[in-house]
Scaffold this motif. Structure first.
Motif, PDB file in Angstrom:
ATOM      1  N   ILE A  37     -10.494  12.623  29.020  1.00 17.87           N
ATOM      2  CA  ILE A  37     -11.553  13.382  30.014  1.00 17.87           C
ATOM      3  C   ILE A  37     -12.669  13.358  30.412  1.00 17.87           C
ATOM      4  CG2 ILE A  37     -10.930  15.723  31.530  1.00 17.87           C
ATOM      5  CD1 ILE A  37      -8.187  13.340  31.439  1.00 17.87           C
ATOM      6  N   ASP A  56     -19.053  15.608  20.849  1.00 18.12           N
ATOM      7  CA  ASP A  56     -18.478  15.299  20.149  1.00 18.12           C
ATOM      8  C   ASP A  56     -18.230  16.163  19.062  1.00 18.12           C
ATOM      9  OD1 ASP A  56     -14.615  14.442  21.198  1.00 18.12           O
ATOM     10  OD2 ASP A  56     -15.290  14.059  18.786  1.00 18.12           O
ATOM     11  N   ASP A  57     -16.956  16.699  18.305  1.00 19.23           N
ATOM     12  CA  ASP A  57     -17.051  16.618  16.887  1.00 19.23           C
ATOM     13  C   ASP A  57     -17.053  15.336  15.803  1.00 19.23           C
ATOM     14  OD1 ASP A  57     -14.710  16.570  17.669  1.00 19.23           O
ATOM     15  OD2 ASP A  57     -14.703  18.446  17.133  1.00 19.23           O
ATOM     16  N   ARG A  66      -1.047   8.928  20.591  1.00 23.40           N
ATOM     17  CA  ARG A  66      -0.371   9.850  21.931  1.00 23.40           C
ATOM     18  C   ARG A  66      -0.375   9.909  22.935  1.00 23.40           C
ATOM     19  NH1 ARG A  66      -5.055  14.799  21.899  1.00 23.40           N
ATOM     20  NH2 ARG A  66      -6.478  14.170  21.902  1.00 23.40           N
ATOM     21  N   VAL A  68       0.238   7.420  26.173  1.00 23.56           N
ATOM     22  CA  VAL A  68       0.999   6.241  26.464  1.00 23.56           C
ATOM     23  C   VAL A  68       1.046   5.415  27.857  1.00 23.56           C
ATOM     24  CG1 VAL A  68       1.773   5.416  23.908  1.00 23.56           C
ATOM     25  CG2 VAL A  68       3.324   6.229  25.946  1.00 23.56           C
ATOM     26  N   CYS A  69       1.584   6.303  28.737  1.00 27.60           N
ATOM     27  CA  CYS A  69       1.758   5.864  29.866  1.00 27.60           C
ATOM     28  C   CYS A  69       0.955   6.379  31.181  1.00 27.60           C
ATOM     29  CB  CYS A  69       3.651   6.939  30.315  1.00 27.60           C
ATOM     30  SG  CYS A  69       4.027   6.249  29.494  1.00 27.60           S
ATOM     31  N   GLN A 127      -3.046   5.443  23.492  1.00 29.40           N
ATOM     32  CA  GLN A 127      -4.785   6.448  24.227  1.00 29.40           C
ATOM     33  C   GLN A 127      -5.581   5.547  23.296  1.00 29.40           C
ATOM     34  OE1 GLN A 127      -3.777  10.480  24.555  1.00 29.40           O
ATOM     35  NE2 GLN A 127      -6.241  10.481  24.020  1.00 29.40           N
ATOM     36  N   VAL A 156     -19.941  21.338  19.129  1.00 31.96           N
ATOM     37  CA  VAL A 156     -20.669  22.745  19.258  1.00 31.96           C
ATOM     38  C   VAL A 156     -19.915  23.807  18.551  1.00 31.96           C
ATOM     39  CG1 VAL A 156     -20.100  24.186  22.133  1.00 31.96           C
ATOM     40  CG2 VAL A 156     -20.173  21.904  21.571  1.00 31.96           C
ATOM     41  N   ILE A 213       6.379  11.931  16.181  1.00 32.04           N
ATOM     42  CA  ILE A 213       6.410  11.029  17.091  1.00 32.04           C
ATOM     43  C   ILE A 213       5.372   9.959  15.750  1.00 32.04           C
ATOM     44  CG2 ILE A 213       4.022  11.874  17.288  1.00 32.04           C
ATOM     45  CD1 ILE A 213       4.149  11.024  20.602  1.00 32.04           C
ATOM     46  N   ASP A 313      -6.929  18.877  29.115  1.00 31.35           N
ATOM     47  CA  ASP A 313      -5.897  19.390  28.139  1.00 31.35           C
ATOM     48  C   ASP A 313      -6.699  21.325  27.902  1.00 31.35           C
ATOM     49  OD1 ASP A 313      -3.717  17.828  28.248  1.00 31.35           O
ATOM     50  OD2 ASP A 313      -4.240  18.179  25.917  1.00 31.35           O
ATOM     51  N   GLY A 325      -0.285  15.051  30.892  1.00 34.29           N
ATOM     52  CA  GLY A 325      -1.437  15.089  30.506  1.00 34.29           C
ATOM     53  C   GLY A 325      -2.812  14.356  30.473  1.00 34.29           C
ATOM     54  N   ALA A 326      -2.613  13.113  30.255  1.00 36.78           N
ATOM     55  CA  ALA A 326      -4.101  12.606  30.627  1.00 36.78           C
ATOM     56  C   ALA A 326      -4.205  12.302  32.144  1.00 36.78           C
ATOM     57  CB  ALA A 326      -4.382  11.736  29.626  1.00 36.78           C
ATOM     58  N   ASN A 327      -2.708  11.992  32.447  1.00 36.50           N
ATOM     59  CA  ASN A 327      -3.073  11.553  33.905  1.00 36.50           C
ATOM     60  C   ASN A 327      -2.900  12.632  34.290  1.00 36.50           C
ATOM     61  OD1 ASN A 327      -1.717   8.919  34.578  1.00 36.50           O
ATOM     62  ND2 ASN A 327       0.379   9.862  33.320  1.00 36.50           N
TER      63      ASN A 327
HETATM   64  C1  LIG Z   1       3.470  12.573  21.610  1.00 37.05           C
HETATM   65  C2  LIG Z   1       1.913  12.776  22.875  1.00 37.05           C
HETATM   66  C3  LIG Z   1       2.671  12.392  23.952  1.00 37.05           C
HETATM   67  C4  LIG Z   1       1.335  12.346  25.082  1.00 37.05           C
HETATM   68  N1  LIG Z   1       1.375  11.812  25.604  1.00 37.05           N
HETATM   69  C5  LIG Z   1       1.060  11.276  27.044  1.00 37.05           C
HETATM   70  C6  LIG Z   1       1.253  10.321  28.462  1.00 37.05           C
HETATM   71  O1  LIG Z   1       2.180   9.212  28.200  1.00 37.05           O
HETATM   72  N2  LIG Z   1       0.535  10.023  29.616  1.00 37.05           N
HETATM   73  C7  LIG Z   1      -0.211  10.714  29.271  1.00 37.05           C
HETATM   74  O2  LIG Z   1      -1.082  11.184  30.741  1.00 37.05           O
HETATM   75  N3  LIG Z   1      -1.005  11.853  28.873  1.00 37.05           N
HETATM   76  C8  LIG Z   1      -0.345  12.219  27.470  1.00 37.05           C
HETATM   77  N4  LIG Z   1      -0.378  12.966  26.634  1.00 37.05           N
HETATM   78  C9  LIG Z   1      -1.292  14.065  26.504  1.00 37.05           C
HETATM   79  C10 LIG Z   1      -3.185  13.818  25.692  1.00 37.05           C
HETATM   80  O3  LIG Z   1      -2.746  12.621  24.992  1.00 37.05           O
HETATM   81  C11 LIG Z   1      -3.713  14.696  26.802  1.00 37.05           C
HETATM   82  O4  LIG Z   1      -3.419  14.851  27.930  1.00 37.05           O
HETATM   83  C12 LIG Z   1      -5.421  14.109  26.621  1.00 37.05           C
HETATM   84  O5  LIG Z   1      -6.253  13.563  25.724  1.00 37.05           O
HETATM   85  C13 LIG Z   1      -5.878  15.131  27.330  1.00 37.05           C
HETATM   86  O6  LIG Z   1      -7.105  14.566  26.647  1.00 37.05           O
HETATM   87  P1  LIG Z   1      -8.778  15.437  27.267  1.00 37.05           P
HETATM   88  O7  LIG Z   1      -9.742  14.843  27.068  1.00 37.05           O
HETATM   89  O8  LIG Z   1      -8.749  16.804  28.066  1.00 37.05           O
HETATM   90  O9  LIG Z   1      -8.167  16.376  25.575  1.00 37.05           O
HETATM   91  P2  LIG Z   1      -8.476  14.991  24.287  1.00 37.05           P
HETATM   92  O10 LIG Z   1      -7.878  14.212  23.881  1.00 37.05           O
HETATM   93  O11 LIG Z   1      -7.795  16.238  23.474  1.00 37.05           O
HETATM   94  O12 LIG Z   1     -10.673  15.164  23.390  1.00 37.05           O
HETATM   95  C14 LIG Z   1     -11.001  16.755  23.368  1.00 37.05           C
HETATM   96  C15 LIG Z   1     -11.597  16.561  22.752  1.00 37.05           C
HETATM   97  O13 LIG Z   1     -12.801  17.255  22.044  1.00 37.05           O
HETATM   98  C16 LIG Z   1     -13.107  17.139  21.085  1.00 37.05           C
HETATM   99  N5  LIG Z   1     -13.823  18.404  21.047  1.00 37.05           N
HETATM  100  C17 LIG Z   1     -13.377  19.191  20.429  1.00 37.05           C
HETATM  101  N6  LIG Z   1     -13.300  20.708  19.690  1.00 37.05           N
HETATM  102  C18 LIG Z   1     -15.201  19.980  19.963  1.00 37.05           C
HETATM  103  C19 LIG Z   1     -15.872  21.074  19.991  1.00 37.05           C
HETATM  104  N7  LIG Z   1     -16.189  22.100  19.407  1.00 37.05           N
HETATM  105  N8  LIG Z   1     -17.656  20.369  19.533  1.00 37.05           N
HETATM  106  C20 LIG Z   1     -17.646  19.145  20.399  1.00 37.05           C
HETATM  107  N9  LIG Z   1     -16.089  18.390  20.721  1.00 37.05           N
HETATM  108  C21 LIG Z   1     -14.990  18.738  20.307  1.00 37.05           C
HETATM  109  C22 LIG Z   1     -12.414  16.187  20.307  1.00 37.05           C
HETATM  110  O14 LIG Z   1     -12.772  15.486  19.334  1.00 37.05           O
HETATM  111  C23 LIG Z   1     -12.089  15.186  21.447  1.00 37.05           C
HETATM  112  O15 LIG Z   1     -12.659  14.441  21.068  1.00 37.05           O
HETATM  113  C24 LIG Z   1       0.106  12.854  24.944  1.00 37.05           C
HETATM  114  C25 LIG Z   1       0.268  13.627  24.286  1.00 37.05           C
HETATM  115  C26 LIG Z   1       0.955  14.498  23.177  1.00 37.05           C
HETATM  116  C27 LIG Z   1       0.574  14.909  21.990  1.00 37.05           C
END
Ligand SMILES: Cc1cc2nc3c(=O)[nH]c(=O)nc-3n(C[C@H](O)[C@H](O)[C@H](O)COP(=O)(O)OP(=O)(O)OC[C@H]3O[C@@H](n4cnc5c(N)ncnc54)[C@H](O)[C@@H]3O)c2cc1C
Lengths: 543, 70
Positions: A37, A56-57, A66, A68-69, A127, A156, A213, A313, A325-327
């Motif tokens: 995101i 990013d940390d 994580r 997949v769809c 992912q 951060v 998983i 998220d 989630g990602a969608n």
């Molecule tokens: C088992 C599983 C299956 C899934 N299947 C699906 C699916 O099929 N389809 C779908 O759409 N979604 C799916 N999801 C959900 C999807 O993985 C998440 O919704 C998605 O990763 C969210 O993206 P994001 O960028 O919001 O957060 P994240 O991917 O969690 O990224 C957060 C980032 O922030 C960074 N960060 C955290 N704290 C700090 C800090 N203090 N300083 C700097 N950086 C920091 C982290 O390192 C990370 O890189 C699944 C999740 C799981 C657990």
């Protein structure tokens, strides 16, 4: 064995000039988190020439697969930000799903994607590839001189808000430093440290269940289908899922129940027998990634606090059933960036950002509702709930009526922003699917597809009628796209945008959502709709 | 909009009632519960109207005894 992409540093730490500056350097936008995101947000900002720094940390893509769809709408968003092809070329497409109960198949469905769309209903893709391709896109933009930068190993550790900026303290391998930003977009994931730093709540429902998983690499002859088991012999009383990803990687998801020892269950010597029971003793496989997860369905009360905006998220979390989630996170930034841009350029009032909350909270609630319902069906919480669930499954085998009740995850569809304060005029007898608030439906054109022509700006889509080539409303340009249905290869566009009407004018937002529609062009009406769509004209609220 | 039929509507009430009870003959409580669940689902689909079903659910709930009785 060669290193997996998720083991390779993609944006290793490099010392920034900011670390040696006498006082905190002010940036336009800082994005926290280089997950899917955060990267999507940053790409769109850079495409709009808004300077952005992503911190990013760590320095790698998601550990293990994580998500997949990915559904059609997110793929269309990836197209809009210039990188859809790579995802679709690599991804595995599937349409058939099978549902098993106990030892037998109770039914099978076919997603039967509608014709006339550039993108498939779904693809499966790890992912880590998803993030890698977004990083590729960042590099491509950098090569074009666009103002985007990723700082790996910049964590951060503190955040403070001033009147019209936020200051962010970053910890690096070479010590800490502080930068400032007009705006911070917090895409720091479900455990969002930023949310905690601001003392904001994240409440919702915890599901008392654990899922194992496992992504396994195997040369198996299973078809490219989604297989879901309720109460199978190899995982009694629980559920299981098998789904294909590229490179012969298969996603296996086994429900384990609540009272388990996670560390024990994760051990290879315990995982392997479980997988063998499922796949058969003679199937050879290699474990790529194993994890145990629990989940919650929850969201923040509001997605913006002063100069900090949450997306993905960090703002909302759903169970993985239904792949939302990602969608849905991608749809957050889709909604946010054009609004933020107008506000930053003083072309829209700050209150336009409240509509990010309005529209995306509406969507988050829809996603939470859907994924909670799936979860309740898959993991019944009471005896009676299990009795009904099993009754549905048994009936489904014989009676078609019961099949729509089987809920092994409702696949992600985009929210229609019905009732949004940005929606303008509608023509009630035009097709429902393209009403104001809806994302534009794709359709084949003489050459290519409609959605390839839409997005990243305000547009008038003129079907079988005249419009000016472009229009300026309060300093914002609206460009026109004229289409004559007589020249189209099929009736899709007509069915999706006209219905019984002979002509239509659609006002489209930069996120390809429909803002208003009319039967013909009238400058004053378009101007009004445009002011509504940009938050420059507040409508009388009609109850 | 249709409404839940609350007036007598079965043409052979005694016959139906007997058939309903007979269908549970020989079933354990657990089997009966499972059978009833199927029946509810089948009938709900036949009715098909969410508003009518909501009324039916409300009526069923409303007439429940406040204390447990067998
Ligand atoms: C088992 C599983 C299956 C899934 N299947 C699906 C699916 O099929 N389809 C779908 O759409 N979604 C799916 N999801 C959900 C999807 O993985 C998440 O919704 C998605 O990763 C969210 O993206 P994001 O960028 O919001 O957060 P994240 O991917 O969690 O990224 C957060 C980032 O922030 C960074 N960060 C955290 N704290 C700090 C800090 N203090 N300083 C700097 N950086 C920091 C982290 O390192 C990370 O890189 C699944 C999740 C799981 C657990």
């Amino acid at each position: 064995m060669s290193k997996k992409i998720f083991e390779v540093p993609l944006y290793p730490y490099v010392r920034s000039a900011d670390q040696d500056a006498p006082k905190a350097v002010r940036h336009k936008v800082v994005v926290v988190g280089a997950g899917p995101i955060g990267l999507a947000a940053a790409i769109e900002l850079a495409m709009n020439d808004i300077p952005v720094v992503v911190v990013d940390d760590n320095d790698k893509v998601s550990w293990g697969s994580r998500a997949v769809c990915y559904a059609k709408r997110p793929l269309e968003i990836l197209d809009r930000i210039g990188c859809g092809d790579q995802f679709v070329d690599k991804g595995v497409q599937w349409n058939v799903g099978k549902v098993f109960f106990d030892e037998r198949q109770v039914y099978q469905f076919d997603l039967l994607p509608e014709d006339g769309h550039k993108r498939p209903a779904f693809i499966n893709l790890q992912q880590y590839y998803f993030e890698e391709y977004l990083v590729d896109r960042v590099k491509e933009l950098q090569a074009q001189g666009k103002p985007i930068e990723i700082r790996g190993n910049n964590k951060v550790v503190a955040l403070d808000q001033g009147e019209d900026y936020a200051s962010v303290q970053l910890e690096t391998p070479e010590g800490t430093y502080t930068i400032e930003a007009d705006w911070v977009i917090a895409c720091d994931g479900a455990a969002s440290p930023i949310r905690s730093m601001l003392g904001l709540d994240f409440v919702g429902r915890v599901f008392e269940d654990n899922f194992l998983i496992a992504d396994v690499i195997m040369d198996a002859s299973f078809p490219t289908e989604r297989w879901f088991w309720f109460d199978p012999p190899f995982n009694r009383g629980q559920s299981a899922l098998l789904h294909k990803q590229p490179d012969n990687v298969w996603r296996i998801d086994l429900q384990l129940g609540w009272d388990i020892d996670k560390e024990e269950e994760k051990k290879e010597e315990n995982v392997i027998p479980r997988l063998k029971a499922m796949l058969g003793e003679d199937v050879n496989f290699e474990l790529e990634w194993v994890s145990i997860y629990t989940f919650q369905c929850r969201r923040m009360e509001q997605f913006r606090k002063g100069r900090v905006i949450f997306a993905g998220d960090s703002a909302h979390q759903v169970s993985p059933f239904g792949a939302r989630g990602a969608n849905s996170g991608l749809q957050d930034t889709d909604n946010l960036i054009w609004k933020l841009k107008l506000v930053m350029e003083n072309k829209a009032p700050l209150s336009l950002l409240d509509t990010y909350d309005e529209e995306r909270i509406y969507a988050a609630d829809e996603n939470i509702l859907n994924s909670s319902r799936s979860t309740d069906f898959i993991t019944p919480k009471s005896n009676m709930s299990r009795i009904f669930r099993n009754a549905v499954l048994d009936l489904a085998e014989k009676a078609a009526f019961a099949r729509p009740l089987v809920n092994s995850g409702r696949l992600s569809v985009p929210a229609v922003y019905d009732g949004s304060s940005l929606n303008g005029a509608d023509v009630p007898h035009m097709p429902k699917r393209t009403r104001p608030g809806a994302p534009a439906s794709d359709a084949p054109l003489e050459k290519g597809y409609l959605l390839e022509q839409l997005g990243n700006k305000f547009q008038l889509l003129a079907i079988n009628c005249d419009v000016p080539v472009s229009l300026d409303v309060d300093g914002i340009t609206i460009e026109s796209l004229s289409i004559n249905t007589a020249q189209l290869p099929d009736k899709s566009l007509q069915e999706r945008y006209l219905g019984e009407a002979r002509s239509a004018i659609y006002l489209l937002r930069p996120d390809q959502h429909i803002a208003a529609r009319f039967v013909s062009y009238d400058e004053a009406s378009v101007q009004e709709a445009m002011r509504i769509a940009t938050g420059n004209l507040t409508q009388e609220v009609t109850a | 909009m249709s409404q839940l039929v609350e007036q007598p509507n079965l043409n052979d009430p005694d016959g139906f009632y007997q058939e309903l009870i007979d269908s549970h003959t020989g079933l354990s409580d657990a089997q009966s519960t499972s059978m009833n669940a199927r029946l509810v689902l089948i009938l709900a689909n036949h009715i098909g109207d969410r508003a009518v079903l909501a009324e039916a659910l409300a009526l069923a709930k409303e007439t429940m005894p406040t204390t447990e009785r067998s």
